[in-house]
Design a protein around this motif. Structure first.
Motif, PDB file in Angstrom:
ATOM      1  N   ASP A 135       0.469  47.958  75.199  1.00  0.00           N
ATOM      2  CA  ASP A 135       0.409  46.771  76.040  1.00  0.00           C
ATOM      3  C   ASP A 135       1.184  45.644  75.375  1.00  0.00           C
ATOM      4  N   GLY A 136       2.057  45.003  76.121  1.00  0.00           N
ATOM      5  CA  GLY A 136       2.895  43.935  75.590  1.00  0.00           C
ATOM      6  C   GLY A 136       2.100  42.775  75.020  1.00  0.00           C
ATOM      7  N   GLY A 137       0.964  42.448  75.619  1.00  0.00           N
ATOM      8  CA  GLY A 137       0.126  41.361  75.125  1.00  0.00           C
ATOM      9  C   GLY A 137      -0.427  41.651  73.743  1.00  0.00           C
ATOM     10  N   VAL A 138      -0.840  42.894  73.525  1.00  0.00           N
ATOM     11  CA  VAL A 138      -1.360  43.298  72.217  1.00  0.00           C
ATOM     12  C   VAL A 138      -0.244  43.228  71.175  1.00  0.00           C
ATOM     13  N   VAL A 139       0.934  43.732  71.537  1.00  0.00           N
ATOM     14  CA  VAL A 139       2.070  43.719  70.620  1.00  0.00           C
ATOM     15  C   VAL A 139       2.448  42.288  70.263  1.00  0.00           C
ATOM     16  N   SER A 140       2.507  41.427  71.270  1.00  0.00           N
ATOM     17  CA  SER A 140       2.850  40.029  71.049  1.00  0.00           C
ATOM     18  C   SER A 140       1.860  39.364  70.092  1.00  0.00           C
ATOM     19  N   ALA A 141       0.576  39.610  70.297  1.00  0.00           N
ATOM     20  CA  ALA A 141      -0.448  39.029  69.426  1.00  0.00           C
ATOM     21  C   ALA A 141      -0.302  39.544  67.996  1.00  0.00           C
ATOM     22  N   LEU A 142      -0.009  40.829  67.845  1.00  0.00           N
ATOM     23  CA  LEU A 142       0.151  41.396  66.504  1.00  0.00           C
ATOM     24  C   LEU A 142       1.393  40.843  65.804  1.00  0.00           C
ATOM     25  N   VAL A 143       2.487  40.667  66.562  1.00  0.00           N
ATOM     26  CA  VAL A 143       3.710  40.089  65.998  1.00  0.00           C
ATOM     27  C   VAL A 143       3.431  38.659  65.552  1.00  0.00           C
ATOM     28  N   LYS A 144       2.767  37.900  66.405  1.00  0.00           N
ATOM     29  CA  LYS A 144       2.442  36.500  66.089  1.00  0.00           C
ATOM     30  C   LYS A 144       1.598  36.427  64.814  1.00  0.00           C
ATOM     31  N   ALA A 145       0.610  37.301  64.710  1.00  0.00           N
ATOM     32  CA  ALA A 145      -0.267  37.316  63.522  1.00  0.00           C
ATOM     33  C   ALA A 145       0.528  37.681  62.275  1.00  0.00           C
ATOM     34  N   ALA A 146       1.427  38.663  62.397  1.00  0.00           N
ATOM     35  CA  ALA A 146       2.222  39.093  61.250  1.00  0.00           C
ATOM     36  C   ALA A 146       3.183  37.999  60.780  1.00  0.00           C
ATOM     37  N   LEU A 147       3.735  37.250  61.717  1.00  0.00           N
ATOM     38  CA  LEU A 147       4.683  36.199  61.360  1.00  0.00           C
ATOM     39  C   LEU A 147       3.998  34.940  60.830  1.00  0.00           C
ATOM     40  N   ASN A 148       2.732  34.757  61.128  1.00  0.00           N
ATOM     41  CA  ASN A 148       2.001  33.582  60.660  1.00  0.00           C
ATOM     42  C   ASN A 148       1.408  33.761  59.273  1.00  0.00           C
ATOM     43  N   LYS A 149       1.573  34.938  58.688  1.00  0.00           N
ATOM     44  CA  LYS A 149       1.005  35.213  57.345  1.00  0.00           C
ATOM     45  C   LYS A 149       1.768  34.454  56.288  1.00  0.00           C
TER      46      LYS A 149
ATOM     47  N   GLY B 277       9.282  33.443  59.918  1.00  0.00           N
ATOM     48  CA  GLY B 277       8.084  32.803  60.429  1.00  0.00           C
ATOM     49  C   GLY B 277       8.000  32.894  61.938  1.00  0.00           C
ATOM     50  N   PRO B 278       7.106  32.111  62.539  1.00  0.00           N
ATOM     51  CA  PRO B 278       6.880  32.160  63.985  1.00  0.00           C
ATOM     52  C   PRO B 278       8.133  31.877  64.823  1.00  0.00           C
ATOM     53  N   GLY B 279       9.076  31.156  64.268  1.00  0.00           N
ATOM     54  CA  GLY B 279      10.310  30.854  65.002  1.00  0.00           C
ATOM     55  C   GLY B 279      11.176  32.080  65.249  1.00  0.00           C
ATOM     56  N   ASP B 280      10.931  33.138  64.497  1.00  0.00           N
ATOM     57  CA  ASP B 280      11.722  34.367  64.634  1.00  0.00           C
ATOM     58  C   ASP B 280      11.029  35.411  65.508  1.00  0.00           C
ATOM     59  N   MET B 281      10.029  34.998  66.267  1.00  0.00           N
ATOM     60  CA  MET B 281       9.275  35.938  67.096  1.00  0.00           C
ATOM     61  C   MET B 281      10.178  36.667  68.093  1.00  0.00           C
TER      62      MET B 281
END
Length: 150
Positions: free
Chosen positions: A136-150, A116-120
């Motif tokens: 871009d790191g911001g785009v990657v971060s947003a995509l990781v966050k979205a993937a972990l929140n599923k 989950g989000p704790g493992d970001m």
């Protein structure tokens, strides 16, 4: 030929061709690279990967400045920042698409066992070396966050 040598050669050509935007941008980038080389306790020569990191940082500055100028209604300054960003982009590796980034993220989530989000942090640590300078790191971060929140 290293990226820095290519930049220096292209600077000479831009000066001879009287291309002010290209020569000015390359000068700024070379200054940033030199500053990075002399930062710290002793001077060193940057590897191509480190030069790409500096180029990515400079490109991000141009993108953010262009957005700020557009928001403020200064389209002339925004256009200048965008053109400088385009000059820098020539020296960066090809940027990954969102689909490619998502595939790398899915692979990283599977390999780290993230729940989950704790493992970001774990996922970002696994993803960063694979996408360095290519997204871009911001785009990657947003995509990781979205993937972990599923």
């Amino acid at each position: 030929m290293s990226i820095k040598e290519t930049l220096q050669k292209d600077l000479t050509e831009a000066i001879r061709g009287r291309n002010e935007i290209t020569s000015g941008t390359i000068r700024m980038v070379l200054t940033a690279i030199t500053n990075e080389e002399v930062a710290g306790k002793e001077a060193r020569v940057l590897s191509d990967e480190e030069v790409i990191t500096v180029l990515s940082r400079e490109a991000k500055k141009r993108r953010e400045a262009a957005e700020a100028f557009e928001t403020a209604g200064r389209t002339d300054k925004a256009a200048l920042e965008k053109s400088e960003g385009e000059v820098i982009a020539k020296y960066l590796p090809a940027q990954l698409s969102e689909a490619d980034i998502a595939a790398i993220i899915a692979e990283a989530i599977a390999s780290t066992g993230a729940q989950g989000p704790g493992d970001m942090g774990k996922v970002m640590g696994a993803v960063k070396p694979k996408i360095a300078g290519k997204a871009d790191g911001g785009v990657v971060s947003a995509l990781v966050k979205a993937a972990l929140n599923k």
